[in-house]
Design a protein around this motif. Sequence first.
Motif, PDB file in Angstrom:
ATOM      1  N   ARG A 109      38.170  36.106  34.527  1.00  0.00           N
ATOM      2  CA  ARG A 109      38.583  36.914  32.808  1.00  0.00           C
ATOM      3  C   ARG A 109      39.683  37.320  32.026  1.00  0.00           C
ATOM      4  O   ARG A 109      40.637  37.379  33.058  1.00  0.00           O
ATOM      5  N   CYS A 144      40.136  42.724  37.277  1.00  0.00           N
ATOM      6  CA  CYS A 144      39.973  43.482  36.393  1.00  0.00           C
ATOM      7  C   CYS A 144      39.084  44.897  36.824  1.00  0.00           C
ATOM      8  O   CYS A 144      38.369  44.428  37.258  1.00  0.00           O
ATOM      9  N   ASN A 145      38.773  45.605  35.622  1.00  0.00           N
ATOM     10  CA  ASN A 145      37.763  46.772  36.087  1.00  0.00           C
ATOM     11  C   ASN A 145      36.620  46.762  36.293  1.00  0.00           C
ATOM     12  O   ASN A 145      36.428  47.059  37.330  1.00  0.00           O
ATOM     13  N   GLU A 146      36.544  45.317  35.623  1.00  0.00           N
ATOM     14  CA  GLU A 146      34.975  45.619  35.348  1.00  0.00           C
ATOM     15  C   GLU A 146      34.450  44.879  37.511  1.00  0.00           C
ATOM     16  O   GLU A 146      33.302  45.512  38.045  1.00  0.00           O
ATOM     17  N   CYS A 147      35.347  44.143  38.091  1.00  0.00           N
ATOM     18  CA  CYS A 147      34.979  43.412  38.966  1.00  0.00           C
ATOM     19  C   CYS A 147      35.728  45.080  40.435  1.00  0.00           C
ATOM     20  O   CYS A 147      35.308  44.415  41.325  1.00  0.00           O
ATOM     21  N   SER A 149      35.020  47.525  39.847  1.00  0.00           N
ATOM     22  CA  SER A 149      34.050  49.059  39.848  1.00  0.00           C
ATOM     23  C   SER A 149      32.680  48.188  40.268  1.00  0.00           C
ATOM     24  O   SER A 149      31.837  48.776  41.243  1.00  0.00           O
ATOM     25  N   SER A 150      32.369  46.897  40.906  1.00  0.00           N
ATOM     26  CA  SER A 150      31.194  46.264  40.695  1.00  0.00           C
ATOM     27  C   SER A 150      31.646  46.083  42.406  1.00  0.00           C
ATOM     28  O   SER A 150      30.648  45.369  43.646  1.00  0.00           O
TER      29      SER A 150
END
Length: 151
Positions: A109, A144-147, A149-150
């Motif tokens: 991303r 990134c924030n999404e990665c 978090s997961s």
Amino acid sequence: MSNLSPSEIEKLKNDLKQKGYKLTPQRRAIVDIIIKNEGNHLTTEEIYDLVKVECPEIGLATVYRTVQLLEEMRVICKLDLSDGCNRYELVRQDENHQHHHLICNSCGRVIEVQGDLLETLEHDIETKYDFEIKNHSVKFFGICNECKSSS
């Protein structure tokens, strides 16, 4: 999503005309795709895939030539996001320099950083080295924030 204003379209037409080109329907379709996908940092092949939906008769060579022409005219600029692909984005007339990018090492991303973070540093470099800076490019690599978090 931004659209070219009538005055920007007219300027583009005039710029093309001065170089001996016309704003053909195919070129207009390519510019429209780039505008509609602003912030997506498309490759030439991705532009081709999207514009082919609107103009099925268009060839990949036409897209390559048009992208090269638009880059020469400073309508778009090439980005090297260190992924081995040339990607393109619109040149914003209100920006003095290219903006900065955050690139996720996990999902790929790309996040655009708004604002020029290097004005003070740039001024210091110009003063210390008597060097006039015309542009700069900064890329930050991370997760990134999404990665985050997961995981």
